[in-house]
Design an enzyme around this catalytic site. Structure first.
Site, mmCIF file in Angstrom:
data_model
loop_
_atom_site.group_PDB
_atom_site.id
_atom_site.type_symbol
_atom_site.label_atom_id
_atom_site.label_comp_id
_atom_site.label_asym_id
_atom_site.label_seq_id
_atom_site.Cartn_x
_atom_site.Cartn_y
_atom_site.Cartn_z
ATOM 1 N N SER A 64 0.801 -1.227 0.000
ATOM 2 C CA SER A 64 0.000 0.000 0.000
ATOM 3 C C SER A 64 0.835 1.279 0.000
ATOM 4 C CB SER A 64 -0.946 0.019 1.206
ATOM 5 O OG SER A 64 -0.233 0.191 2.411
ATOM 6 N N LYS A 112 0.914 4.580 6.852
ATOM 7 C CA LYS A 112 0.381 5.445 5.795
ATOM 8 C C LYS A 112 1.064 6.814 5.909
ATOM 9 C CE LYS A 112 -2.841 2.294 4.876
ATOM 10 N NZ LYS A 112 -2.748 1.428 3.669
#
Length: 220
Positions: A64, A112
């Protein structure tokens, strides 16, 4: 000169028996050993405290954050962020699952990039397909938009980040279930800021926050 004209030693306490070490030498040796033990114990304590409360190592299990982070990379995380050192837009952060992000995988931590801070208005997309923060379209050199993910890379959203929360997105925009899917992340759930890739050695590098990307974003 007579045979008794030997130089004297200041503080002479008498001759030691033949074959034995001077008492002063024994004391100095014991003090040296004591100091070594204290230094070693102090170093071990500092190392334990640093590893427990200041920095930790994490490995990357998914794609990701590609291409910034690859699967099986290891990163060092500064745990002083955000408890002691404040968050910045662009920080790559590790956070505990706020609930429902990871499902039943058994894992508990995610990584993230912070795009919006508390109070920021974050939206997508501008006329040229860019993420906007407080009305400013971002040039994001770290973001990866792969054609195979199509419109998922630029799914529309329009959010004002609540107090005590942050808006996070994966750098691999088409393959990241992030705030676009799950909503904002409580600052209290943030473990720390990832600062360096340590493994494999060929990928050793600092993880920047790209200040130029956010330089023109006004305060909310």
């Amino acid at each position: 000169m007579s045979q008794t004209d030997n130089p004297s030693i200041d503080g002479d306490e008498g001759a030691a028996p033949s074959g034995s070490a001077p008492a002063g030498g024994n004391k100095r040796g014991l003090r040296f050993l004591r100091d070594v033990v204290i230094i070693v114990l102090a170093a071990l304590l500092v190392s334990f405290l640093v590893k427990t409360f200041v920095v930790r190592s994490f490995y990357i299990p998914s794609g990701s954050m590609e291409s910034t982070l690859q699967i099986d990379d290891r990163v060092v995380v500064n745990e002083l962020v955000p408890k002691v050192v404040g968050l910045h837009r662009g920080d790559v952060v590790v956070f505990e699952d706020p609930g429902g992000w990871l499902g039943a995988t058994g894992k508990n931590d995610l990584i993230k990039r912070v795009i919006g801070l508390p109070g920021d208005h974050v939206s997508c997309c501008s006329t040229d397909g860019k993420v906007e923060v407080n009305g400013v379209a971002l040039d994001e050199p770290y973001a990866q938009y792969l054609p195979e993910f199509g419109s998922r890379s630029r799914a529309a959203f329009d959010v004002t980040v609540p107090a005590g929360q942050v808006w996070v997105m994966g750098d691999n925009r088409g393959n990241s279930a992030d705030s676009r899917v799950h909503g904002t992340v409580p600052e209290a759930d943030i473990v720390g800021r990832a600062v360096v890739i340590t493994w494999p050695i060929s990928r050793w590098s600092w993880l920047g926050r790209y200040p130029d990307t956010f330089a023109d974003v006004p305060k909310p």
